[in-house]
Design a protein around this motif. Structure first.
Motif, PDB file in Angstrom:
ATOM      1  N   ALA A 152       0.866  -1.182   0.000  1.00 15.49           N
ATOM      2  CA  ALA A 152       0.000   0.000   0.000  1.00 15.49           C
ATOM      3  C   ALA A 152       0.897   1.224   0.000  1.00 15.49           C
ATOM      4  O   ALA A 152       1.958   1.234   0.634  1.00 15.49           O
ATOM      5  CB  ALA A 152      -0.922   0.007   1.211  1.00 15.49           C
ATOM      6  N   GLU A 153       0.483   2.243  -0.710  1.00 16.05           N
ATOM      7  CA  GLU A 153       1.324   3.442  -0.825  1.00 16.05           C
ATOM      8  C   GLU A 153       1.425   4.177   0.504  1.00 16.05           C
ATOM      9  O   GLU A 153       2.469   4.712   0.856  1.00 16.05           O
ATOM     10  CB  GLU A 153       0.751   4.368  -1.908  1.00 16.05           C
ATOM     11  CG  GLU A 153       1.697   5.515  -2.254  1.00 16.05           C
ATOM     12  CD  GLU A 153       1.258   6.245  -3.507  1.00 16.05           C
ATOM     13  OE1 GLU A 153       1.502   7.468  -3.566  1.00 16.05           O
ATOM     14  OE2 GLU A 153       0.685   5.607  -4.406  1.00 16.05           O
ATOM     15  N   GLU A 154       0.315   4.220   1.243  1.00 14.38           N
ATOM     16  CA  GLU A 154       0.308   4.866   2.550  1.00 14.38           C
ATOM     17  C   GLU A 154       0.175   3.801   3.638  1.00 14.38           C
ATOM     18  O   GLU A 154      -0.760   3.004   3.612  1.00 14.38           O
ATOM     19  CB  GLU A 154      -0.859   5.843   2.668  1.00 14.38           C
ATOM     20  CG  GLU A 154      -0.720   7.104   1.852  1.00 14.38           C
ATOM     21  CD  GLU A 154      -1.849   8.073   2.174  1.00 14.38           C
ATOM     22  OE1 GLU A 154      -1.694   8.851   3.146  1.00 14.38           O
ATOM     23  OE2 GLU A 154      -2.880   8.040   1.482  1.00 14.38           O
ATOM     24  N   VAL A 155       1.129   3.809   4.576  1.00 14.17           N
ATOM     25  CA  VAL A 155       1.094   2.832   5.669  1.00 14.17           C
ATOM     26  C   VAL A 155       1.301   3.582   6.985  1.00 14.17           C
ATOM     27  O   VAL A 155       2.220   4.400   7.109  1.00 14.17           O
ATOM     28  CB  VAL A 155       2.179   1.747   5.504  1.00 14.17           C
ATOM     29  CG1 VAL A 155       1.984   0.650   6.541  1.00 14.17           C
ATOM     30  CG2 VAL A 155       2.158   1.168   4.101  1.00 14.17           C
ATOM     31  N   TYR A 156       0.453   3.261   7.958  1.00 14.42           N
ATOM     32  CA  TYR A 156       0.481   3.944   9.246  1.00 14.42           C
ATOM     33  C   TYR A 156       0.670   2.939  10.379  1.00 14.42           C
ATOM     34  O   TYR A 156       0.171   1.812  10.320  1.00 14.42           O
ATOM     35  CB  TYR A 156      -0.838   4.679   9.500  1.00 14.42           C
ATOM     36  CG  TYR A 156      -1.091   5.860   8.598  1.00 14.42           C
ATOM     37  CD1 TYR A 156      -0.882   7.170   9.040  1.00 14.42           C
ATOM     38  CD2 TYR A 156      -1.554   5.677   7.297  1.00 14.42           C
ATOM     39  CE1 TYR A 156      -1.129   8.257   8.215  1.00 14.42           C
ATOM     40  CE2 TYR A 156      -1.810   6.764   6.466  1.00 14.42           C
ATOM     41  CZ  TYR A 156      -1.594   8.046   6.928  1.00 14.42           C
ATOM     42  OH  TYR A 156      -1.840   9.115   6.114  1.00 14.42           O
ATOM     43  N   MET A 157       1.360   3.379  11.431  1.00 12.31           N
ATOM     44  CA  MET A 157       1.457   2.634  12.684  1.00 12.31           C
ATOM     45  C   MET A 157       0.828   3.484  13.781  1.00 12.31           C
ATOM     46  O   MET A 157       1.192   4.663  13.952  1.00 12.31           O
ATOM     47  CB  MET A 157       2.907   2.323  13.042  1.00 12.31           C
ATOM     48  CG  MET A 157       3.084   1.588  14.380  1.00 12.31           C
ATOM     49  SD  MET A 157       2.388  -0.085  14.335  1.00 12.31           S
ATOM     50  CE  MET A 157       1.898  -0.309  16.054  1.00 12.31           C
ATOM     51  N   ILE A 158      -0.114   2.903  14.522  1.00 17.76           N
ATOM     52  CA  ILE A 158      -0.807   3.605  15.601  1.00 17.76           C
ATOM     53  C   ILE A 158      -0.481   2.917  16.917  1.00 17.76           C
ATOM     54  O   ILE A 158      -0.622   1.695  17.044  1.00 17.76           O
ATOM     55  CB  ILE A 158      -2.338   3.577  15.389  1.00 17.76           C
ATOM     56  CG1 ILE A 158      -2.702   4.140  14.018  1.00 17.76           C
ATOM     57  CG2 ILE A 158      -3.046   4.355  16.498  1.00 17.76           C
ATOM     58  CD1 ILE A 158      -4.165   3.924  13.645  1.00 17.76           C
ATOM     59  N   GLY A 159      -0.046   3.680  17.916  1.00 16.57           N
ATOM     60  CA  GLY A 159       0.270   3.072  19.199  1.00 16.57           C
ATOM     61  C   GLY A 159       0.378   4.089  20.311  1.00 16.57           C
ATOM     62  O   GLY A 159       0.392   5.300  20.072  1.00 16.57           O
ATOM     63  N   ASP A 160       0.472   3.583  21.543  1.00 18.32           N
ATOM     64  CA  ASP A 160       0.465   4.461  22.718  1.00 18.32           C
ATOM     65  C   ASP A 160       1.817   4.545  23.419  1.00 18.32           C
ATOM     66  O   ASP A 160       1.909   5.173  24.475  1.00 18.32           O
ATOM     67  CB  ASP A 160      -0.604   4.005  23.720  1.00 18.32           C
ATOM     68  CG  ASP A 160      -0.236   2.709  24.432  1.00 18.32           C
ATOM     69  OD1 ASP A 160       0.194   1.771  23.742  1.00 18.32           O
ATOM     70  OD2 ASP A 160      -0.379   2.644  25.664  1.00 18.32           O
ATOM     71  N   THR A 161       2.861   3.936  22.857  1.00 20.47           N
ATOM     72  CA  THR A 161       4.186   4.029  23.481  1.00 20.47           C
ATOM     73  C   THR A 161       5.236   4.443  22.452  1.00 20.47           C
ATOM     74  O   THR A 161       5.021   4.330  21.241  1.00 20.47           O
ATOM     75  CB  THR A 161       4.626   2.689  24.107  1.00 20.47           C
ATOM     76  OG1 THR A 161       4.951   1.767  23.051  1.00 20.47           O
ATOM     77  CG2 THR A 161       3.538   2.108  24.986  1.00 20.47           C
ATOM     78  N   SER A 162       6.368   4.876  22.960  1.00 18.39           N
ATOM     79  CA  SER A 162       7.465   5.258  22.078  1.00 18.39           C
ATOM     80  C   SER A 162       7.959   4.069  21.262  1.00 18.39           C
ATOM     81  O   SER A 162       8.461   4.240  20.142  1.00 18.39           O
ATOM     82  CB  SER A 162       8.620   5.862  22.885  1.00 18.39           C
ATOM     83  OG  SER A 162       9.118   4.924  23.827  1.00 18.39           O
ATOM     84  N   LEU A 163       7.805   2.840  21.796  1.00 18.46           N
ATOM     85  CA  LEU A 163       8.232   1.652  21.056  1.00 18.46           C
ATOM     86  C   LEU A 163       7.448   1.507  19.758  1.00 18.46           C
ATOM     87  O   LEU A 163       7.995   1.104  18.727  1.00 18.46           O
ATOM     88  CB  LEU A 163       8.045   0.400  21.918  1.00 18.46           C
ATOM     89  CG  LEU A 163       8.847   0.338  23.224  1.00 18.46           C
ATOM     90  CD1 LEU A 163       8.458  -0.910  24.008  1.00 18.46           C
ATOM     91  CD2 LEU A 163      10.337   0.343  22.943  1.00 18.46           C
TER      92      LEU A 163
END
Length: 208
Positions: A152-163
């Protein structure tokens, strides 16, 4: 069409109560004092061994504690959680036109079980977590997701920590930090996420 990776604990689920309760039972099992729940936020999300060592257990003892913790967790703690308000709507709407995945430190089989329990598995193309004795860092885990899923051209990571944010950036993804979870706000800002949201519904302003 976007590809969107979600962390689980502290991002989709408010799972702190079950995790912290099992952590305290494990500390008591090894003869350590139980702690107030507000002092155990570091157990939600990052690897368990890190949490037990922060509570004073030596490395070998912390490794043993993980197995004890998992027994307590499987006895019921894993379902002692709730979906953050607004998150179900976010997942439902995004799943219509995008590829959604879960990328969590939890064991993969356990992550699938919990998603099924909360009837969320139908919205995700797949769920990725630890396999066997593997203890992946988030960078490695995210790379595995990317290697086994469609481009996919756009890929996102969503999370609540710096890791989560560091793992996403190391894989050249756009990153969204959520401040409603269990990560420390100042720590999650340090890797400079592309976006920071205060509620799940704000994710739709970025992704929908």
């Amino acid at each position: 069409m976007k590809k969107i990776l979600f962390d689980a604990d502290g991002t989709i689920y408010d799972s702190g109560r079950g995790i912290k309760s099992c952590a305290n039972k494990t500390l008591a099992y090894f003869g350590y004092p139980e702690k107030p729940f507000e002092e155990l936020d570091f157990f939600v999300g990052p690897p368990l061994k890190t949490g037990f060592m922060k509570c004073g257990l030596k490395e070998e003892e912390a490794s043993q504690a993980i197995e004890v913790y998992r027994k307590f967790y499987h006895m019921g703690g894993k379902y002692d959680a709730s979906i953050y308000p607004g998150m179900l709507e976010v997942i439902q709407r995004l799943s219509k036109d995008n590829l959604l995945y879960i990328a969590t430190f939890k064991k993969e089989e356990l992550a699938r079980d919990i998603a099924s329990h909360f009837h969320l598995d139908i919205y995700f193309k797949d769920i990725y977590g630890g396999i066997g004795d593997e203890k992946p860092d988030k960078t490695t885990l995210i790379k595995r997701v990317l290697d086994h899923t469609p481009y996919a051209e756009e890929v996102y990571m969503i999370g609540d920590t710096s890791l989560d944010i560091i793992g996403g950036k190391n894989n050249h993804l756009k990153t969204i930090a959520v401040s409603y979870g269990y990560g420390n706000l100042e720590e999650i800002k340090k890797p400079q996420p592309d976006y920071l949201v205060k509620t799940p519904l704000e994710l739709l302003d970025i992704l929908y």
